[in-house]
Enzyme design. Structure first.
Site, PDB file in Angstrom:
ATOM      1  CG  ASP A  50     -30.801  92.609 -10.004  1.00 22.27           C
ATOM      2  OD1 ASP A  50     -31.186  91.503  -9.583  1.00 22.27           O
ATOM      3  OD2 ASP A  50     -31.250  93.140 -11.036  1.00 22.27           O
ATOM      4  CB  SER A  76     -34.705  91.680 -10.744  1.00 22.85           C
ATOM      5  OG  SER A  76     -33.662  90.830 -10.320  1.00 22.85           O
ATOM      6  CB  SER A 118     -33.707  89.417  -5.742  1.00 24.41           C
ATOM      7  OG  SER A 118     -34.889  90.190  -5.676  1.00 24.41           O
TER       8      SER A 118
END
Length: 356
Positions: free
Chosen positions: A277, A275, A237
């Site tokens: 983000d 991930s 992340s």
């Protein structure tokens, strides 16, 4: 390659090339470094006052929502921050949120009684490769330590605070920061503005790594005999915080936050399935009072047609902050002997790739 990271873009940076070049913003860390515990807390204060009483306009952009942050829902609805911003590891989010609530109550005893409840704001990344998250080592004292350390204009970067156990492109990641100055539009007498970024970098496949436009990742991974199958998903992340002194409202700040994705993509991220983000942008140009009998601000906002310079600054400062996180991180050995090497220890190899 020199020990200094490449410079991104043509816009000038502020005097510290850090988010604290936006006046009033400060950053502090508390780092836990003991064997299998490699983690910590980072706290960003948007101003020196009480953000519960003097709230800060903000906007959020979720590029990929694989995350466990606390407080985003209300920020998206109201467009306001009312605590310092905290960063930590995934399993420590509840403890840090509790610490934020307790700190707010201590400063405002009527919070949750005659005054509204507080919205804690805690972002996270999973540092489990280096840190034994199951120990849940972070407590209230660590948040308070980072909060107390958030003073002055210097920003320690790399393997510190929440960044202690983070990985980036198979290397040591962590905390990075940068800033850019945006000239007044049209070279007129209007004010120039500053945009600053702070990132918690914990993402990326090594084979995808791009340094200042140079695709060095695949050859770096091959030399280290750590190349992964192309089909393996990106894991990890990144949290991207953007501050500006430009007078923007929550809608405009959400648009500014979205431009963090441009800087992130330049480094080789594809915002993979696993991930988280997330970008948040806030303005220090004015505050919004908590108390209903206090006068509301009436700022003269920057026209939407004049936002492009800020968008450029946001993209450039985020990319630069990621490079700073990689360049300034030290190698860390953590849980079960896991190791993440520092990019600066591999600079000769990276230089050979970049110049080939």
């Amino acid at each position: 390659m020199t020990a200094t990271p490449p410079r991104i873009g043509a816009l000038p940076s502020g005097p510290h090339d850090a988010i604290t070049d936006v006046a009033g913003v400060t950053v502090g860390h508390c780092t836990l470094d003991e064997g299998a515990v490699q983690t910590g807390v980072t706290v960003l204060r948007p101003h020196a006052g009480d953000p519960y009483l003097q709230r800060v306009p903000a906007g959020v952009a979720v590029l990929n929502g694989f995350g466990k942050s606390i407080g985003l829902l209300q920020v998206e609805e109201l467009g306001l921050l009312e605590t310092p911003i905290a960063l930590t590891n995934t399993f420590s989010v509840p403890a840090v949120a509790q610490a934020q609530i307790s700190a707010c109550i201590a400063a405002n005893p009527e919070c949750g009684r005659s005054l509204p409840s507080v919205n804690p704001l805690v972002f996270e990344c999973n540092d489990g490769f280096l840190n034994d998250m199951q120990r849940m080592a972070v407590g209230q004292q660590h948040y308070l330590g980072a909060l107390a350390a958030a003073a002055g204009e210097a920003v320690e970067q790399g393997s510190v605070g929440a960044g202690r156990g983070m990985s980036c492109f198979g290397l040591k990641g962590g905390i990075g920061s940068a800033s850019r100055r945006v000239p007044a539009p049209g070279n007129n007498s209007g004010a120039a503005h500053t945009v600053g970024a702070l990132v918690l970098a914990n993402y990326g496949l090594q084979s995808n790594l791009i340094l200042a436009g140079r695709p060095v990742g695949a050859r770096l991974a091959a030399q280290r005999a750590e190349a992964k199958p192309a089909a393996e998903p990106e894991k990890g992340s990144i949290i991207m915080l953007i501050a500006t002194d430009a007078p923007l409202d929550a809608r405009q700040l959400r648009r500014l936050a979205l431009r963090a994705g441009a800087g992130l993509a330049r480094t080789g991220s594809v915002f993979g399935h696993g991930s988280g983000d997330i970008a948040l942008a806030f303005s220090t140009a004015y505050t919004v009072p908590q108390l209903r009998d206090a006068p509301m601000p009436a700022p003269t906002l920057l026209h939407d047609a004049l936002l492009d310079g800020l968008f450029q600054a946001a993209a450039d400062s985020v990319e630069q902050a990621i490079l700073h996180a990689l360049w300034r991180a030290q190698a860390v050995t953590g849980r079960d002997g896991h190791v993440r090497p520092a990019l600066r220890d591999l600079l000769d190899s990276v230089d050979a790739f970049a110049n080939s």
